[in-house]
Write an enzyme that holds these catalytic residues in place. Structure first.
Site, PDB file in Angstrom:
ATOM      1  N   THR A  49      39.330  40.354  51.680  1.00 36.48           N
ATOM      2  CA  THR A  49      39.690  39.256  52.348  1.00 36.48           C
ATOM      3  C   THR A  49      40.941  39.348  52.813  1.00 36.48           C
ATOM      4  O   THR A  49      41.875  39.952  52.531  1.00 36.48           O
ATOM      5  CB  THR A  49      39.657  37.783  51.446  1.00 36.48           C
ATOM      6  OG1 THR A  49      40.360  36.894  52.172  1.00 36.48           O
ATOM      7  CG2 THR A  49      40.512  38.066  50.356  1.00 36.48           C
ATOM      8  N   ASP A  50      41.297  38.733  54.102  1.00 42.60           N
ATOM      9  CA  ASP A  50      42.612  38.629  54.730  1.00 42.60           C
ATOM     10  C   ASP A  50      43.667  37.878  53.698  1.00 42.60           C
ATOM     11  O   ASP A  50      44.602  37.969  53.963  1.00 42.60           O
ATOM     12  CB  ASP A  50      42.466  37.936  56.241  1.00 42.60           C
ATOM     13  CG  ASP A  50      42.079  36.485  56.294  1.00 42.60           C
ATOM     14  OD1 ASP A  50      41.575  36.089  55.052  1.00 42.60           O
ATOM     15  OD2 ASP A  50      41.944  36.015  57.353  1.00 42.60           O
ATOM     16  N   GLU A  51      42.899  36.996  52.670  1.00 47.99           N
ATOM     17  CA  GLU A  51      43.907  36.323  52.209  1.00 47.99           C
ATOM     18  C   GLU A  51      45.057  37.144  51.284  1.00 47.99           C
ATOM     19  O   GLU A  51      45.804  36.649  50.663  1.00 47.99           O
ATOM     20  CB  GLU A  51      43.320  35.275  51.136  1.00 47.99           C
ATOM     21  CG  GLU A  51      42.345  34.429  52.017  1.00 47.99           C
ATOM     22  CD  GLU A  51      41.565  33.231  51.260  1.00 47.99           C
ATOM     23  OE1 GLU A  51      42.255  32.626  50.324  1.00 47.99           O
ATOM     24  OE2 GLU A  51      40.708  32.825  51.643  1.00 47.99           O
TER      25      GLU A  51
ATOM     26  N   TYR B  89      42.549  33.229  43.507  1.00 48.34           N
ATOM     27  CA  TYR B  89      41.397  34.206  43.904  1.00 48.34           C
ATOM     28  C   TYR B  89      41.986  35.103  44.877  1.00 48.34           C
ATOM     29  O   TYR B  89      41.634  36.356  44.725  1.00 48.34           O
ATOM     30  CB  TYR B  89      40.508  32.970  45.260  1.00 48.34           C
ATOM     31  CG  TYR B  89      39.910  33.871  46.191  1.00 48.34           C
ATOM     32  CD1 TYR B  89      38.708  34.432  45.630  1.00 48.34           C
ATOM     33  CD2 TYR B  89      40.165  33.812  47.489  1.00 48.34           C
ATOM     34  CE1 TYR B  89      37.948  35.292  46.725  1.00 48.34           C
ATOM     35  CE2 TYR B  89      39.594  34.476  48.592  1.00 48.34           C
ATOM     36  CZ  TYR B  89      38.451  35.249  48.017  1.00 48.34           C
ATOM     37  OH  TYR B  89      37.500  35.893  48.897  1.00 48.34           O
TER      38      TYR B  89
ATOM     39  N   LYS C  30      41.414  39.353  44.244  1.00 48.55           N
ATOM     40  CA  LYS C  30      41.153  40.068  45.102  1.00 48.55           C
ATOM     41  C   LYS C  30      42.033  41.116  45.707  1.00 48.55           C
ATOM     42  O   LYS C  30      41.765  42.371  45.699  1.00 48.55           O
ATOM     43  CB  LYS C  30      40.522  39.260  46.637  1.00 48.55           C
ATOM     44  CG  LYS C  30      39.379  38.729  46.491  1.00 48.55           C
ATOM     45  CD  LYS C  30      38.170  39.143  46.189  1.00 48.55           C
ATOM     46  CE  LYS C  30      37.548  39.923  47.337  1.00 48.55           C
ATOM     47  NZ  LYS C  30      36.101  40.490  47.119  1.00 48.55           N
TER      48      LYS C  30
HETATM   49  P1  NAD Z   1      29.654  33.902  47.461  1.00 50.22           P
HETATM   50  O1  NAD Z   1      30.212  33.181  46.637  1.00 50.22           O
HETATM   51  O2  NAD Z   1      28.357  33.218  48.392  1.00 50.22           O
HETATM   52  O3  NAD Z   1      28.608  34.786  47.008  1.00 50.22           O
HETATM   53  C1  NAD Z   1      28.957  35.786  45.796  1.00 50.22           C
HETATM   54  C2  NAD Z   1      27.805  36.475  44.994  1.00 50.22           C
HETATM   55  O4  NAD Z   1      28.206  37.108  43.992  1.00 50.22           O
HETATM   56  C3  NAD Z   1      26.731  35.358  44.656  1.00 50.22           C
HETATM   57  O5  NAD Z   1      25.350  35.679  44.918  1.00 50.22           O
HETATM   58  C4  NAD Z   1      26.917  35.650  42.990  1.00 50.22           C
HETATM   59  O6  NAD Z   1      25.646  35.191  42.339  1.00 50.22           O
HETATM   60  C5  NAD Z   1      27.466  36.924  42.779  1.00 50.22           C
HETATM   61  N1  NAD Z   1      28.189  37.129  41.872  1.00 50.22           N
HETATM   62  C6  NAD Z   1      29.313  36.688  41.274  1.00 50.22           C
HETATM   63  N2  NAD Z   1      29.691  37.068  40.071  1.00 50.22           N
HETATM   64  C7  NAD Z   1      28.924  38.175  39.721  1.00 50.22           C
HETATM   65  C8  NAD Z   1      28.942  39.078  39.010  1.00 50.22           C
HETATM   66  N3  NAD Z   1      29.701  39.016  37.905  1.00 50.22           N
HETATM   67  N4  NAD Z   1      27.992  39.916  38.859  1.00 50.22           N
HETATM   68  C9  NAD Z   1      26.984  40.066  39.783  1.00 50.22           C
HETATM   69  N5  NAD Z   1      27.150  39.216  40.926  1.00 50.22           N
HETATM   70  C10 NAD Z   1      27.862  38.182  40.974  1.00 50.22           C
HETATM   71  O7  NAD Z   1      30.582  34.688  48.286  1.00 50.22           O
HETATM   72  P2  NAD Z   1      30.402  35.381  49.978  1.00 50.22           P
HETATM   73  O8  NAD Z   1      31.260  34.251  50.712  1.00 50.22           O
HETATM   74  O9  NAD Z   1      29.170  35.585  50.300  1.00 50.22           O
HETATM   75  O10 NAD Z   1      31.423  36.464  49.772  1.00 50.22           O
HETATM   76  C11 NAD Z   1      31.163  37.878  49.669  1.00 50.22           C
HETATM   77  C12 NAD Z   1      32.350  38.519  49.504  1.00 50.22           C
HETATM   78  O11 NAD Z   1      33.103  38.497  50.758  1.00 50.22           O
HETATM   79  C13 NAD Z   1      33.358  38.132  48.496  1.00 50.22           C
HETATM   80  O12 NAD Z   1      33.756  39.303  47.758  1.00 50.22           O
HETATM   81  C14 NAD Z   1      34.459  37.546  48.950  1.00 50.22           C
HETATM   82  O13 NAD Z   1      35.710  37.961  48.255  1.00 50.22           O
HETATM   83  C15 NAD Z   1      34.539  38.229  50.295  1.00 50.22           C
HETATM   84  N6  NAD Z   1      35.001  37.256  51.591  1.00 50.22           N
HETATM   85  C16 NAD Z   1      34.543  36.350  51.766  1.00 50.22           C
HETATM   86  C17 NAD Z   1      34.633  35.515  52.875  1.00 50.22           C
HETATM   87  C18 NAD Z   1      34.090  34.034  53.116  1.00 50.22           C
HETATM   88  O14 NAD Z   1      34.821  33.580  54.335  1.00 50.22           O
HETATM   89  N7  NAD Z   1      33.220  33.801  52.809  1.00 50.22           N
HETATM   90  C19 NAD Z   1      35.989  35.631  53.574  1.00 50.22           C
HETATM   91  C20 NAD Z   1      36.574  36.892  53.072  1.00 50.22           C
HETATM   92  C21 NAD Z   1      36.192  37.748  52.061  1.00 50.22           C
HETATM   93  P1  TYD Z   2      37.718  27.196  52.423  1.00 50.45           P
HETATM   94  O1  TYD Z   2      36.243  27.029  53.323  1.00 50.45           O
HETATM   95  O2  TYD Z   2      37.661  26.557  51.204  1.00 50.45           O
HETATM   96  O3  TYD Z   2      37.946  28.634  52.992  1.00 50.45           O
HETATM   97  P2  TYD Z   2      39.725  29.150  52.549  1.00 50.45           P
HETATM   98  O4  TYD Z   2      40.351  28.420  51.721  1.00 50.45           O
HETATM   99  O5  TYD Z   2      39.254  30.483  51.590  1.00 50.45           O
HETATM  100  O6  TYD Z   2      40.334  29.608  53.902  1.00 50.45           O
HETATM  101  O7  TYD Z   2      38.585  26.370  53.396  1.00 50.45           O
HETATM  102  C1  TYD Z   2      38.884  26.467  54.674  1.00 50.45           C
HETATM  103  C2  TYD Z   2      39.884  25.685  55.166  1.00 50.45           C
HETATM  104  O8  TYD Z   2      39.714  24.437  55.106  1.00 50.45           O
HETATM  105  C3  TYD Z   2      41.331  25.661  54.163  1.00 50.45           C
HETATM  106  O9  TYD Z   2      42.582  25.694  55.079  1.00 50.45           O
HETATM  107  C4  TYD Z   2      40.990  24.384  53.259  1.00 50.45           C
HETATM  108  C5  TYD Z   2      40.357  23.361  54.161  1.00 50.45           C
HETATM  109  N1  TYD Z   2      39.640  22.552  53.438  1.00 50.45           N
HETATM  110  C6  TYD Z   2      39.790  21.355  53.696  1.00 50.45           C
HETATM  111  O10 TYD Z   2      40.669  20.809  54.295  1.00 50.45           O
HETATM  112  N2  TYD Z   2      38.736  20.265  53.042  1.00 50.45           N
HETATM  113  C7  TYD Z   2      38.054  20.679  52.130  1.00 50.45           C
HETATM  114  O11 TYD Z   2      37.203  19.934  51.533  1.00 50.45           O
HETATM  115  C8  TYD Z   2      37.648  22.140  52.104  1.00 50.45           C
HETATM  116  C9  TYD Z   2      36.633  22.777  51.297  1.00 50.45           C
HETATM  117  C10 TYD Z   2      38.592  23.233  52.782  1.00 50.45           C
END
Ligand code: NAD
Ligand code: TYD
Length: 356
Positions: A134-136, A160, A164
């Protein structure tokens, strides 16, 4: 060349979109999904693949070394696409332990087992370990600061992001020390079909349909860069096929939006799509709530490295992507309704307790 992929976290949001992308583009490749099916994992996302000759689903934990070893050996894996993680910042604030366990220890276990397996096979040059991050990890930007680059020092602010960052460091070290062919990608906020209801965009759509308040943290001026999940999957495909081992690539949507504006855009779309909403115009539901502790102000990544070196650019604007996404949630009620479970309600109560 056909590939044999292990997709960890393939039942989650991005992982399941990636499996779909790969199946559509490389129908002859073999894929194994390893997923623990936590609250965020949903095997319905993969139901269409049931019974397919070149697909296997394994329910299990990435921290289970014996299981990982068995999966790698039994299925002759040559590419790991590692998505499995605890992924929600708010949950990491409420309970950080599982974030360290899954994101750090889980990634370590995968690396260690993949290293052993890769060395036993004679260190094949075409094997890959793609770590989706992630960019975080780069911390927070002020409104006028230049966007994160691959060389920006890490400064994670939430449990989180710290977990990461820890996993990214391990992946990097395994390449540096053992020459394991790893690649890291750091992407911005994804959105699109199959995202779990607790994340901002689905939460807003669903709460509007239910006439519930739309919680916006703080002053709503935090900025996120929004990457359509289909664009992301296309980038990961290119990185697996053409990325350089040992490298990191930032992946972003070039769509920076303030949270409050994003929520207003969703309200407008819902007003347009649905003649009768419990509360209309939906914008009346917007409620500013207590800010998230340590809430990062702005994230944005420069995408020039992946554009120049691998020829990838995002294609979806936030206006187009949001339309598609809102429509998807409207058309797929039977997908998200069961996810509003007891566990979800109790998380919701805990997270928003002072304001809702
Ligand atoms: P998600 O939470 O929707 O899915 C995570 C999946 O991992 C789920 O299916 C869960 O069952 C599985 N999982 C969790 N713990 C596990 C374990 N111990 N063993 C096996 N499986 C396990 O997440 P996502 O949004 O699809 O994100 C996927 C990846 O991308 C993550 O690594 C996240 O850090 C990264 N990422 C996500 C975002 C975003 O905006 N969603 C942005 C940047 C990076
Ligand atoms: P989120 O989808 O949780 O992603 P991230 O925190 O990883 O960027 O949230 C996106 C943005 O929206 C973040 O700045 C937090 C804000 N947010 C709210 O304002 N209200 C909410 O209920 C949620 C879930 C997020």
């Amino acid at each position: 060349m056909t590939r044999r992929l292990l997709v960890t976290g393939g039942a989650g949001f991005i992982g399941s979109n990636f499996v779909r992308h790969w199946r559509d583009n490389y129908p002859h490749d073999y894929m194994v999904v390893l997923d623990a099916l936590t609250y965020a994992g949903n095997c319905e996302n993969l139901a269409y693949l049931e019974g397919e000759e070149n697909f296997r689903f394994v329910r299990g934990d990435i921290k289970d070394a014996a299981l990982v070893k068995r999966v790698l050996e039994t299925h002759n894996i040559d590419v790991i696409a590692h998505f499995a993680a605890e992924s929600h910042v708010d949950r990491s604030i409420l309970g950080p332990r599982t974030f360290v366990e899954t994101n750090v220890l889980g990634t370590f276990t995968l690396l260690e087992e993949f290293r052993y397996y890769w060395e036993t096979q004679g260190k094949p040059v075409n094997y890959r370990f793609l770590h989706i991050s992630t960019d975080e990890v780069y911390g927070s930007l002020t409104s006028d600061a230049p966007r994160f680059e691959e060389t920006t020092p890490y400064a994670p602010n939430s449990p989180y992001a710290a977990s990461k960052a820890g996993s990214d460091h391990l992946v990097r070290a395994y390449n540096h020390t053992y020459q394991l062919p790893t690649i890291i990608t750091n992407c911005s906020n994804n959105y699109g079909p199959y995202q779990f209801p607790e994340k901002l965009i689905p939460l807003t759509c669903i709460n509007i349909l239910m006439g519930k308040s739309l919680p916006v943290y703080g002053d709503g001026k935090n900025v996120r860069d929004w990457l359509y999940v289909g664009d992301h999957c296309r980038a990961l495909d290119i990185v697996i096929n053409y990325g350089e081992p040992g490298e990191t690539y930032n992946i972003g949507g070039n769509n920076e939006v303030e949270n409050i504006n994003l929520v207003r855009m969703i309200c407008q779309l819902m007003d347009e799509f649905i003649p009768e909403l419990p509360v209309k115009p939906a914008g009346q539901l917007i409620t500013f709530v207590k800010d998230r502790p340590g809430h990062d102000r702005r994230y944005a990544v420069k995408t020039s490295k992946i554009r120049k070196q691998l020829g990838w650019t995002p294609t979806m604007t936030i206006t187009q992507g949001l339309r598609l996404t809102v429509q998807w949630y409207l058309n797929n009620r039977e997908w998200w309704e069961p996810l509003l479970s007891q566990e979800y309600q109790s998380y919701y109560q805990r997270n928003y307790k002072t304001d809702n």
